[in-house]
Design an enzyme around this catalytic site. Structure first.
Site, PDB file in Angstrom:
ATOM      1  N   LYS A   1       0.845  -1.206   0.000  1.00 25.85           N
ATOM      2  CA  LYS A   1       0.000   0.000   0.000  1.00 25.85           C
ATOM      3  C   LYS A   1       0.877   1.252   0.000  1.00 25.85           C
ATOM      4  O   LYS A   1       0.635   2.198  -0.754  1.00 25.85           O
ATOM      5  CB  LYS A   1      -0.923  -0.017   1.230  1.00 25.85           C
ATOM      6  CG  LYS A   1      -2.010  -1.072   1.144  1.00 25.85           C
ATOM      7  CD  LYS A   1      -2.711  -1.349   2.467  1.00 25.85           C
ATOM      8  CE  LYS A   1      -3.692  -2.513   2.324  1.00 25.85           C
ATOM      9  NZ  LYS A   1      -4.296  -2.943   3.587  1.00 25.85           N
TER      10      LYS A   1
ATOM     11  N   ASP B   1     -11.251   2.674   4.410  1.00 22.61           N
ATOM     12  CA  ASP B   1     -11.562   1.242   4.401  1.00 22.61           C
ATOM     13  C   ASP B   1     -13.070   0.993   4.353  1.00 22.61           C
ATOM     14  O   ASP B   1     -13.508  -0.115   4.070  1.00 22.61           O
ATOM     15  CB  ASP B   1     -11.054   0.610   5.714  1.00 22.61           C
ATOM     16  CG  ASP B   1      -9.777  -0.190   5.536  1.00 22.61           C
ATOM     17  OD1 ASP B   1      -9.566  -0.705   4.423  1.00 22.61           O
ATOM     18  OD2 ASP B   1      -9.015  -0.302   6.515  1.00 22.61           O
TER      19      ASP B   1
ATOM     20  N   GLN C   1      -4.472  -1.762   9.763  1.00 24.96           N
ATOM     21  CA  GLN C   1      -4.462  -3.105   9.178  1.00 24.96           C
ATOM     22  C   GLN C   1      -5.132  -4.109  10.110  1.00 24.96           C
ATOM     23  O   GLN C   1      -4.857  -4.151  11.307  1.00 24.96           O
ATOM     24  CB  GLN C   1      -3.009  -3.515   8.863  1.00 24.96           C
ATOM     25  CG  GLN C   1      -2.871  -4.810   8.095  1.00 24.96           C
ATOM     26  CD  GLN C   1      -3.450  -4.765   6.680  1.00 24.96           C
ATOM     27  OE1 GLN C   1      -3.524  -3.707   6.047  1.00 24.96           O
ATOM     28  NE2 GLN C   1      -3.905  -5.902   6.186  1.00 24.96           N
TER      29      GLN C   1
HETATM   30  N1  GUN Z   1      -6.960  -6.905   6.256  1.00 25.93           N
HETATM   31  C1  GUN Z   1      -7.344  -7.625   5.158  1.00 25.93           C
HETATM   32  N2  GUN Z   1      -7.963  -6.826   4.263  1.00 25.93           N
HETATM   33  C2  GUN Z   1      -7.959  -5.582   4.792  1.00 25.93           C
HETATM   34  C3  GUN Z   1      -8.450  -4.326   4.334  1.00 25.93           C
HETATM   35  O1  GUN Z   1      -9.034  -4.188   3.259  1.00 25.93           O
HETATM   36  N3  GUN Z   1      -8.236  -3.277   5.173  1.00 25.93           N
HETATM   37  C4  GUN Z   1      -7.622  -3.409   6.371  1.00 25.93           C
HETATM   38  N4  GUN Z   1      -7.498  -2.328   7.137  1.00 25.93           N
HETATM   39  N5  GUN Z   1      -7.175  -4.552   6.832  1.00 25.93           N
HETATM   40  C5  GUN Z   1      -7.333  -5.634   6.036  1.00 25.93           C
END
Ligand code: GUN
Length: 296
Positions: free
Chosen positions: A54, A121, A98
């Site tokens: 990311k 998110d 995350q």
């Molecule tokens: N863990 C797995 N997929 C995601 C996501 O799309 N966002 C976040 N914050 N954590 C994740």
């Protein structure tokens, strides 16, 4: 039938090209740079990989990014105080923590502390509610949103089709139901969600015109569970031990790819299917957050 591969890497590159243009227009016309803060608590290897991907994508597109890695034993007050600081920071338009965090962290409380305007998110209940009722001024969650774009750009219209979602997580299964069922172009599906307590699961998956596998179990969906011509989207990324592989593991999805691809009309690979789209949509949401916060 042998399935056409839905190339998530290629489609994500197209979305990211649009993202890159949007970032440069914001710089040129408004002197604005979107900013994303990614918070990782602990050092789970898979989460580290995602967070670094990311961060790198932000740099590629000209999005300002900050990576905050907290100790695995970080306390709730530490995490909440970081979120509070990021909520107030004008350089930061989007905040992502995350998931999953370590057990001492109350994830729900952390999510509710994020400013909904920065919740790229779409985990905050305000944005989840907006998505459910079809409002456009929140965000759509990155993985389900990425799947909608994969379908659209592959010429697959869910309208009137039976979409069966395997898995009911808050990150994928539940929001996927919501996006597919909307009365809107690119949606209008008839939706079934099956899960660990479903009694006649294979009977239901065999009815799917579009099957979305998001249950987190390696190669769970087998050929006998799908009908000829189904469109298969595989959200799973599972590490399975493989002594022949350099790293000692290989990645497989929630779908037994080789045998299901024989029956499907379209299928996403793992890796290179849904994964790149999740990041592309996160970038798009960060740009949207920047525009909304600056009333562009
Ligand atoms: N863990 C797995 N997929 C995601 C996501 O799309 N966002 C976040 N914050 N954590 C994740």
């Amino acid at each position: 039938m042998s399935a056409q591969i839905i190339d998530g890497k290629k489609i994500a590159a197209e979305v990211n090209e649009d993202n890159r243009k949007a970032v440069s227009l914001l710089a040129r016309d408004r002197n604005l740079q979107p900013g994303l803060a990614v918070v990782l608590i602990g050092e789970d290897p898979a989460s580290q990989v995602y967070v670094n991907m990311k961060d790198r994508k932000c740099q590629e597109l000209g999005i300002y990014s900050e990576k905050h890695v907290l100790d695995i034993n970080a306390s709730m007050p530490e995490v909440l105080s970081l979120i509070d600081k990021l909520n107030k920071d004008p350089k930061i338009n989007g905040i992502l923590v995350q998931s999953p965090p370590p057990p001492q962290i109350d994830e729900e409380k952390v999510i509710e502390t994020i400013d909904p305007a920065k919740d790229v998110d779409c985990f905050h209940e305000r944005n989840v509610g907006k998505m459910l009722i079809g409002k456009q001024d929140g965000f759509f969650p990155c993985t389900p949103y990425g799947i909608m774009i994969l379908l659209e750009r592959s010429g697959i219209d869910p309208c009137g089709k039976h979409a069966v979602i395997v898995g009911r997580s808050n990150i994928v299964g539940k929001p996927m139901m919501s996006l597919l069922v909307q009365k809107a172009a690119g949606a209008n599906a008839t939706v079934t969600c099956v899960h660990s307590r479903t009694k006649n699961l294979p009977e239901l998956t065999r009815q799917a015109d579009i099957l979305i596998a998001a249950i987190g179990k390696p190669e769970f969906v087998t050929a006998d569970m799908v009908k000829e011509g189904v469109v298969v989207v595989d959200v799973g990324i599972n590490r399975v031990e493989d002594t022949d592989a350099k790293r000692g593991y290989r990645l497989v999805g929630d779908v037994k790819f080789d045998e299901v691809a024989e029956k499907a009309s379209f299928i996403t690979p793992v890796p290179g299917g849904v994964g790149p789209m999740t990041i592309a949509m996160l970038m798009q949401n960060t740009i949207k957050a920047c525009k909304m916060q600056n009333k562009v």
